[in-house]
Motif scaffolding. Structure first.
Motif, PDB file in Angstrom:
ATOM      1  N   ARG A 179       0.829  -1.200   0.000  1.00 53.41           N
ATOM      2  CA  ARG A 179       0.000   0.000   0.000  1.00 53.41           C
ATOM      3  C   ARG A 179       0.864   1.251   0.000  1.00 53.41           C
ATOM      4  NH1 ARG A 179      -3.641  -3.305   2.698  1.00 53.41           N
ATOM      5  NH2 ARG A 179      -5.090  -4.104   1.159  1.00 53.41           N
ATOM      6  N   ARG A 180       0.596   2.160  -0.944  1.00 48.25           N
ATOM      7  CA  ARG A 180       1.384   3.383  -1.075  1.00 48.25           C
ATOM      8  C   ARG A 180       0.494   4.582  -0.753  1.00 48.25           C
ATOM      9  NH1 ARG A 180       3.769   3.093  -7.004  1.00 48.25           N
ATOM     10  NH2 ARG A 180       1.532   3.256  -7.418  1.00 48.25           N
ATOM     11  N   PRO A 181       0.722   5.224   0.380  1.00 48.69           N
ATOM     12  CA  PRO A 181      -0.112   6.380   0.728  1.00 48.69           C
ATOM     13  C   PRO A 181       0.065   7.509  -0.276  1.00 48.69           C
ATOM     14  CG  PRO A 181       1.118   5.580   2.628  1.00 48.69           C
ATOM     15  CD  PRO A 181       1.705   4.903   1.425  1.00 48.69           C
ATOM     16  N   ASP A 182      -1.040   8.092  -0.686  1.00 43.09           N
ATOM     17  CA  ASP A 182      -1.014   9.242  -1.589  1.00 43.09           C
ATOM     18  C   ASP A 182      -1.951  10.286  -0.995  1.00 43.09           C
ATOM     19  OD1 ASP A 182      -0.752  10.981  -3.644  1.00 43.09           O
ATOM     20  OD2 ASP A 182      -2.072   9.898  -5.011  1.00 43.09           O
ATOM     21  N   HIS A 183      -1.372  11.218  -0.277  1.00 40.77           N
ATOM     22  CA  HIS A 183      -2.169  12.224   0.426  1.00 40.77           C
ATOM     23  C   HIS A 183      -3.145  11.558   1.397  1.00 40.77           C
ATOM     24  CE1 HIS A 183      -0.501  15.231  -2.206  1.00 40.77           C
ATOM     25  NE2 HIS A 183      -0.919  14.560  -3.253  1.00 40.77           N
ATOM     26  N   GLY A 184      -2.671  10.489   2.042  1.00 40.92           N
ATOM     27  CA  GLY A 184      -3.484   9.824   3.049  1.00 40.92           C
ATOM     28  C   GLY A 184      -4.405   8.753   2.494  1.00 40.92           C
ATOM     29  N   THR A 185      -4.478   8.586   1.166  1.00 40.48           N
ATOM     30  CA  THR A 185      -5.367   7.594   0.565  1.00 40.48           C
ATOM     31  C   THR A 185      -4.561   6.419   0.032  1.00 40.48           C
ATOM     32  OG1 THR A 185      -6.884   9.343  -0.104  1.00 40.48           O
ATOM     33  CG2 THR A 185      -7.124   7.209  -1.190  1.00 40.48           C
ATOM     34  N   PRO A 186      -4.820   5.185   0.506  1.00 41.10           N
ATOM     35  CA  PRO A 186      -4.082   4.023  -0.002  1.00 41.10           C
ATOM     36  C   PRO A 186      -4.349   3.819  -1.491  1.00 41.10           C
ATOM     37  CG  PRO A 186      -5.285   3.490   2.004  1.00 41.10           C
ATOM     38  CD  PRO A 186      -5.773   4.822   1.546  1.00 41.10           C
ATOM     39  N   ARG A 187      -3.299   3.458  -2.231  1.00 42.12           N
ATOM     40  CA  ARG A 187      -3.448   3.202  -3.665  1.00 42.12           C
ATOM     41  C   ARG A 187      -2.753   1.901  -4.014  1.00 42.12           C
ATOM     42  NH1 ARG A 187      -1.662   8.069  -7.306  1.00 42.12           N
ATOM     43  NH2 ARG A 187      -2.638   6.692  -8.838  1.00 42.12           N
ATOM     44  N   LEU A 188      -3.317   1.196  -4.981  1.00 43.41           N
ATOM     45  CA  LEU A 188      -2.695  -0.026  -5.462  1.00 43.41           C
ATOM     46  C   LEU A 188      -1.575   0.316  -6.438  1.00 43.41           C
ATOM     47  CD1 LEU A 188      -5.949  -2.025  -6.204  1.00 43.41           C
ATOM     48  CD2 LEU A 188      -4.367  -2.442  -4.306  1.00 43.41           C
ATOM     49  N   GLY A 189      -0.575  -0.556  -6.514  1.00 45.26           N
ATOM     50  CA  GLY A 189       0.481  -0.370  -7.489  1.00 45.26           C
ATOM     51  C   GLY A 189      -0.020  -0.681  -8.893  1.00 45.26           C
ATOM     52  N   ARG A 190       0.812  -0.406  -9.896  1.00 44.05           N
ATOM     53  CA  ARG A 190       0.392  -0.578 -11.282  1.00 44.05           C
ATOM     54  C   ARG A 190       0.093  -2.034 -11.629  1.00 44.05           C
ATOM     55  NH1 ARG A 190       4.837   2.592 -14.730  1.00 44.05           N
ATOM     56  NH2 ARG A 190       6.151   1.645 -13.123  1.00 44.05           N
ATOM     57  N   THR A 191       0.872  -2.965 -11.063  1.00 46.72           N
ATOM     58  CA  THR A 191       0.652  -4.369 -11.393  1.00 46.72           C
ATOM     59  C   THR A 191      -0.688  -4.858 -10.855  1.00 46.72           C
ATOM     60  OG1 THR A 191       3.025  -4.854 -11.426  1.00 46.72           O
ATOM     61  CG2 THR A 191       1.529  -6.714 -11.093  1.00 46.72           C
ATOM     62  N   ALA A 192      -0.961  -4.597  -9.568  1.00 51.16           N
ATOM     63  CA  ALA A 192      -2.233  -5.012  -8.981  1.00 51.16           C
ATOM     64  C   ALA A 192      -3.401  -4.331  -9.685  1.00 51.16           C
ATOM     65  CB  ALA A 192      -2.246  -4.690  -7.487  1.00 51.16           C
ATOM     66  N   HIS A 193      -3.235  -3.052  -9.993  1.00 49.55           N
ATOM     67  CA  HIS A 193      -4.287  -2.295 -10.675  1.00 49.55           C
ATOM     68  C   HIS A 193      -4.612  -2.936 -12.028  1.00 49.55           C
ATOM     69  CE1 HIS A 193      -6.165   1.076 -12.834  1.00 49.55           C
ATOM     70  NE2 HIS A 193      -6.490   1.547 -11.640  1.00 49.55           N
ATOM     71  N   ALA A 194      -3.575  -3.315 -12.773  1.00 44.38           N
ATOM     72  CA  ALA A 194      -3.780  -3.880 -14.107  1.00 44.38           C
ATOM     73  C   ALA A 194      -4.452  -5.246 -14.052  1.00 44.38           C
ATOM     74  CB  ALA A 194      -2.435  -3.986 -14.829  1.00 44.38           C
ATOM     75  N   VAL A 195      -4.001  -6.128 -13.158  1.00 43.64           N
ATOM     76  CA  VAL A 195      -4.597  -7.467 -13.130  1.00 43.64           C
ATOM     77  C   VAL A 195      -6.025  -7.434 -12.607  1.00 43.64           C
ATOM     78  CG1 VAL A 195      -2.347  -8.592 -12.931  1.00 43.64           C
ATOM     79  CG2 VAL A 195      -3.632  -8.070 -10.853  1.00 43.64           C
ATOM     80  N   LEU A 196      -6.332  -6.502 -11.707  1.00 45.33           N
ATOM     81  CA  LEU A 196      -7.703  -6.391 -11.222  1.00 45.33           C
ATOM     82  C   LEU A 196      -8.651  -5.930 -12.326  1.00 45.33           C
ATOM     83  CD1 LEU A 196      -7.174  -4.906  -7.657  1.00 45.33           C
ATOM     84  CD2 LEU A 196      -8.169  -7.126  -8.213  1.00 45.33           C
ATOM     85  N   HIS A 197      -8.144  -5.174 -13.270  1.00 50.13           N
ATOM     86  CA  HIS A 197      -8.977  -4.720 -14.381  1.00 50.13           C
ATOM     87  C   HIS A 197      -9.049  -5.714 -15.536  1.00 50.13           C
ATOM     88  CE1 HIS A 197     -10.360  -0.831 -13.176  1.00 50.13           C
ATOM     89  NE2 HIS A 197      -9.158  -0.330 -13.001  1.00 50.13           N
ATOM     90  N   HIS A 198      -7.984  -6.497 -15.737  1.00 56.39           N
ATOM     91  CA  HIS A 198      -7.895  -7.234 -16.999  1.00 56.39           C
ATOM     92  C   HIS A 198      -7.645  -8.730 -16.880  1.00 56.39           C
ATOM     93  CE1 HIS A 198      -7.985  -3.383 -18.995  1.00 56.39           C
ATOM     94  NE2 HIS A 198      -6.930  -2.970 -18.300  1.00 56.39           N
ATOM     95  N   ALA A 199      -7.484  -9.280 -15.686  1.00 54.35           N
ATOM     96  CA  ALA A 199      -7.221 -10.715 -15.547  1.00 54.35           C
ATOM     97  C   ALA A 199      -8.394 -11.545 -16.052  1.00 54.35           C
ATOM     98  CB  ALA A 199      -6.914 -11.057 -14.099  1.00 54.35           C
ATOM     99  N   ALA A 200      -8.100 -12.739 -16.530  1.00 58.84           N
ATOM    100  CA  ALA A 200      -9.125 -13.630 -17.068  1.00 58.84           C
ATOM    101  C   ALA A 200      -9.595 -14.656 -16.049  1.00 58.84           C
ATOM    102  CB  ALA A 200      -8.577 -14.351 -18.298  1.00 58.84           C
TER     103      ALA A 200
END
Length: 289
Positions: free
Chosen positions: A259-280
């Motif tokens: 988890r990477r804080p961005d102004h206090g809001t947790p954000r997913l990294g690029r890899t997790a973000h991509a697989v959550l959108h496009h995994a089969a």
């Protein structure tokens, strides 16, 4: 005390398929299934008449949603202990709160606009980013079963850091429960800016990075000591692309998130973000602690 498998339901078909999957997962683990409906979730089409004219229609609708999901889970797994609860909150906050007392949290993939089931809905993304336990998002054309007829195995993306052992251990346990093999994948790239006259790179620049990836993969597996049959694979390219490609032959894809804080809001990294959108296939997101 053993913590339950929690699944968020809202009456939509994706959430009911998630409840099916969660019921199977709870049985595999010998745990209770906890169904949660957040009463402030967006309304889906249709209405349920209230039996009591003095009772708000929304209340009747919420009770019908949770009762339907609970009945479906019990029919699917007659010996499963099922607990159903209404949460008077927004879905995102209710499920993140539930994750503090869960072994696993399951959510359906909900599409938006005209791309249903292609992009993950905002609730699923927010929960995956903030939950305190592993989260499974029901991506892909799964058949509503935690144990599938295809038995393509469990794929785990092996990244960096000491936390990777928790990710591999989770994936290994999922493979063991299903009686399938574990496929550990590590992506690597040869940096374009690497000087070709570097003493370690003379002759075979790419081979050095491939070997480093193989060594990192072995170290991660040795630390986790997985029990099932393990297949190792290194692949050149961005991790997100390598893992999305691997998901087409998997029953479950497991990734870790730092988890990477961005102004206090947790954000997913690029890899997790991509697989959550496009995994089969379904994706398990395991938080780094």
């Amino acid at each position: 005390m053993e913590l339950p498998v929690v699944v968020g339901v809202d009456g939509s078909e994706p959430s009911l398929r998630a409840a099916d999957w969660a019921a199977d997962e709870a049985v595999l683990r010998g745990l209770t299934l906890r169904l949660v409906y957040a009463s402030l979730w967006e309304r889906y089409e249709g209405s349920v008449p209230a039996e009591d004219p003095g009772r708000p229609v929304e209340e009747a609708l919420a009770e019908d949603v949770i009762d339907t999901a609970a009945r479906r889970a019990r029919q699917r797994q007659p010996d499963l202990k099922v607990i159903a609860d209404l949460a008077p909150d927004e879905a995102e906050y209710a499920l993140v709160r539930e994750s503090a007392g869960a072994t696993l949290l399951v959510v359906g993939s909900r599409g938006r606009s005209g791309v249903a089931e292609t992009l993950l809905g905002s609730v699923g993304m927010a929960v995956a980013a903030r939950a305190g336990c592993p989260v499974v998002v029901l991506r892909g054309s799964h058949d509503n079963q935690a144990v599938t007829a295809a038995r393509g195995g469990v794929v785990v993306g092996v990244g960096d850091g000491a936390e990777v052992r928790a990710v591999v251990a989770f994936a290994a346990e999922e493979a063991r429960l299903r009686g399938v093999s574990l496929h550990a994948v590590r992506a690597w790239k040869c940096p374009a800016h690497e000087p070709v006259d570097h003493p370690l790179l003379v002759g075979e620049p790419a081979r050095v990075y491939e070997q480093r990836a193989a060594d990192a993969l072995e170290a991660a597996l040795a630390a986790a000591s997985p029990e099932p049959t393990v297949y190792r694979r290194t692949a050149e390219g961005h991790a997100r692309r390598v893992l999305v490609a691997a998901s087409h032959e998997a029953d479950l894809l497991v990734v870790g998130v730092r988890r990477r804080p961005d102004h206090g809001t947790p954000r997913l990294g690029r890899t997790a973000h991509a697989v959550l959108h496009h995994a089969a296939c379904p994706v398990a997101v395991v938080p780094h602690r």
